[in-house]
Design an enzyme around this catalytic site. Sequence first.
Site, mmCIF file in Angstrom:
data_model
loop_
_atom_site.group_PDB
_atom_site.id
_atom_site.type_symbol
_atom_site.label_atom_id
_atom_site.label_comp_id
_atom_site.label_asym_id
_atom_site.label_seq_id
_atom_site.Cartn_x
_atom_site.Cartn_y
_atom_site.Cartn_z
ATOM 1 N N CYS A 70 53.837 5.158 -6.944
ATOM 2 C CA CYS A 70 53.581 3.852 -6.327
ATOM 3 C C CYS A 70 53.076 4.023 -4.886
ATOM 4 C CB CYS A 70 54.878 3.031 -6.364
ATOM 5 S SG CYS A 70 54.856 1.531 -5.382
ATOM 6 N N CYS A 73 55.007 2.047 -2.265
ATOM 7 C CA CYS A 73 56.325 2.672 -2.071
ATOM 8 C C CYS A 73 56.215 3.842 -1.096
ATOM 9 C CB CYS A 73 56.892 3.182 -3.401
ATOM 10 S SG CYS A 73 57.178 1.915 -4.642
#
Length: 149
Positions: A70, A73
């Site tokens: 991600c 993230c």
Amino acid sequence: MNTETLHIVCPHCHTTNRVRADQLGQAPDCGRCHRPLFDGHPVALDAESFERHVGRSQIPVLVDFWAPWCGPCRMMAPAFEAAARQLEPHVRLAKVDTEAEPQLAARLGIRSIPTLALFAGGGELARQAGAMGQADIVRWVQAVLVGAR
């Protein structure tokens, strides 16, 4: 002098320690592994250690649900790390890799990442989806905790 005793779970060996509230800021060590209970870094949790930290710690636990693939993230990780240095020792910051712990993420209803969830007293107080900067993370946590009092 505040002599209230709090249960604090060690980020290294996950043993529950008793620490006087007025000694939180004095760099307490774990009674078992003798490592610092707070080191200014988020602790990586699996399903078992998640249950221990959320269920036994008597300080709030802020969890970043994330995955290695991600991009947002990974972009938020340094801000979350910096927030740990700012919020400890009054809030424990932790990370759960949803790829490694899909059952935990599913049980908690984590549908998008990154998602921050703030837990206290064994229950979830609030959650926020999407990447945030350090100041926003700290501000959000403090606002939730003030509202929960």
